[in-house]
Scaffold this motif. Sequence first.
Motif, short mmCIF file in Angstrom:
data_model
loop_
_atom_site.label_atom_id
_atom_site.label_comp_id
_atom_site.label_asym_id
_atom_site.label_seq_id
_atom_site.Cartn_x
_atom_site.Cartn_y
_atom_site.Cartn_z
N VAL A 389 0.85 -1.19 0.00
CA VAL A 389 0.00 0.00 0.00
C VAL A 389 0.89 1.24 0.00
O VAL A 389 1.82 1.34 0.80
N LYS A 400 -0.78 4.96 9.11
CA LYS A 400 0.14 4.08 8.39
C LYS A 400 0.30 2.73 9.08
O LYS A 400 0.34 1.69 8.42
N CYS A 406 3.34 -0.83 4.22
CA CYS A 406 2.77 0.45 3.77
C CYS A 406 3.81 1.55 3.86
O CYS A 406 4.56 1.64 4.84
#
Length: 814
Positions: A389, A400, A406
């Motif tokens: 992501v 986050k 991510c």
Amino acid sequence: MSIRIQNIVPILKARAFGNTAEAVIDTVSIDSRSLQNSAHTLFFALVGPNNDAHAYIEDLIATGVQNFVVLHIPEGCANKANFLIVENTLDALQQFAAYYRCLFHFLVIGLTGSNGKTIVKEWLNFLLSPDFNVIRSPKSYNSQVGVPLSIFAINEKHNLGIFEAGISTVNEMEKLEKIIQPTIGILTSIGSSHDEGFLDLEEKINEKLVLFKEAEIVIYQKRDLVDKLILPRTKAFTWSFKNAEADVFVYKKETENLNTTVYYKYKGNSHELIIPFQDKASIENAISCLMALLYFNYDSTTIQSRMLLLFPVEMRLKVKNGINNCSLIDDSYSSDFQSLKIALDFLESQKQFPKKTVILSDIFQSGLSNEELYSKVSQLIISNNISRVIGIGETISAFKDTFVNCITFNNTAEFISNFENLDFANETILIKGARSFQFEEIVYLLEEKTHETVLEINLNAISYNLNFFKSKLKPNVKIMVMVKAFGYGNGGLEIAKLLEHHKVDYLGVAFADEGISLKNGGIHLPIMVLNPENTSFSAIIQYQLEPEIYCLKGLYAFLKIAKEKNLYHFPIHIKLDTGMHRLGFEEDTIEELIATLKGNDTVQIRSILSHLATSDDLKHRDFTLSQINLFDTMSSRIVRELGIDPIRHILNTSGISNYPDSQFNMVRLGIGLYGVSNDPAEQKYLENVGTLKSVISQIRTITAGESVGYGRKFMAEKPTKVATIPIGYADGISRGWGNGVGFVSIKDKKAKILGSICMDMLMVDVTEIDCTEGDSVIIFGESPTVSYIAKKLNTIPYEVLTSISQRVKRVFYR
């Protein structure tokens, strides 16, 4: 959503089996392929003409789904899950949606019409979201299934709903009205789409107005027919360009600098409004939005400031080739929770690589707290097996740690500055962001750079044109569609697949290799080869194509091969010459034709046909009628003496319209499918199929006395701004279209072609057009049309279309 299964049973009048007392559902699904299905999903097993979701229930149970609405419990699934048995699963889905809608009490705007529903919905969402927590239909979810799925996204934080409803025939809107239950109605533009589902325009409008039968007010462009059909108890709030009795009368329009200024009267006062568009459809859609804002009592300053920011709406999820062998899914103009779920399902269906990356902006208007929202987003990401992501935005950056693998950036500019440090290769990438994040810049970075001249083919328009001509046919008359010459330049296989989906009776090609290509592409429809060479007969037989036989020499050659291959009743088509004098058996050869085929069982005459020479020109009506009469006489003799009952056909596209009494058993649709008619009155009912587009490569300004192009054919008489477009005669643009004869469209304005057209480029005058390098250019489409170009070049639209080179990429979309 959090509802106990036992509370759903009486709503659906279902028979329950399993442990329904404790079961709770939080989502609804109809897609067995969705990775978002879970133990708390209520799955409705819908049954369609080509698919039955009951077949997938056992697999769904294996993945953890426990709750199903079904017509019956599939074999082997009893006692493995909870089942609610109903008489009709689609009705049950709609009943549950209507029940769920009744749990919420807030203003709901319902939209219907032929055109503009989705655009008005998206614009109203933009205009009203500063003051409301809006829930709206994702994308174009306006069908009998789409509307219920839209409703299930409502939660208790929403205080305004905007839902669109689309119908194709009578008795459909009543079901959608019970689900949407609008308090405010908006009727957008009424056009010709789905005309075939209604007796006439009045029936069509009346059916659409069913959506508003309980609404407090209906907004629409004033017209007598709608006025007549509006229920007396419903308050109408109307606008008009022509009728000063409308509540809002638009009495003047001016266009300048890509904007349109409209002047309107409302409650006795005159107002001015600048709309950032010039095309008719956008102006009408913007006025529908203006009417809603007026109804909500917004002041003119707020209305103007917000409407100046209206934007083009992208309604398609597009798949593109990316850099480093990546595949891109471009959904770069919206970011809300419901559309994210849709995009992730689309990602799964289109993935080309095991590795999947999502580039995601902050998500707006969820109706949830940020903690709850990003927890749910994280669950979606996990359930869809997303590898990585990339979050962009201050809010998603704060969450986050909610995601696995991510990386985040505070804004798009920060992402772009770090782009070289990110590794993108051999993966499928979903790019999904709110408009304010300008993710189109990310798409540009990731997109594979190719030749920017493309021919866009609108498959929806092809379907519409097909149905338009089918509506002209008598019952049981078959239809053959011509896909020769690479589908008249539009692309043969892709169009053939669409026609097969629409179950046309025959496809027609010119030569055997065209038919072989379609068969190799998986086409199963019967294909007639109109101009077969004798040397292609063996290949025709091998690929089960059907040859047109037009002379005795060809007949003898085919019969010889047929006998050698021990064929039995192989289909052939007999072509008669009734006056075209191009190909076909003439009257004096009919006797030998009959004698040759009598008693011969290696072939079977599948059809008898002829070709009209002047069906498009009514000045030659007598000649055309003589052709039709001669065809009837000649074909009847063959039928009678051979004792057969073949299909007979002589009408082409123009013939379908001009000689409706001569349809025989089948007609042949050609150029009309592609949106071109020889009749100007008929042309307005057809939809444009192909749009040839390019871009501006470079812009320069030349002074008086300077020239442009080979041979200095254009000499500037004053300072002139010249744009170069990367398309030329090698792409199929006639050199006769140059030297001031033709034009292209840039920003909806005409740009005259300067000097001679080159092999790969042409130059145009953009002195009066506010454009930049990289801007889109329309070579043909809505303006100029292929018919206009053909007329100026003293040729026919067929030549313009079929001349477009194979090196021009065809892009098909819905």
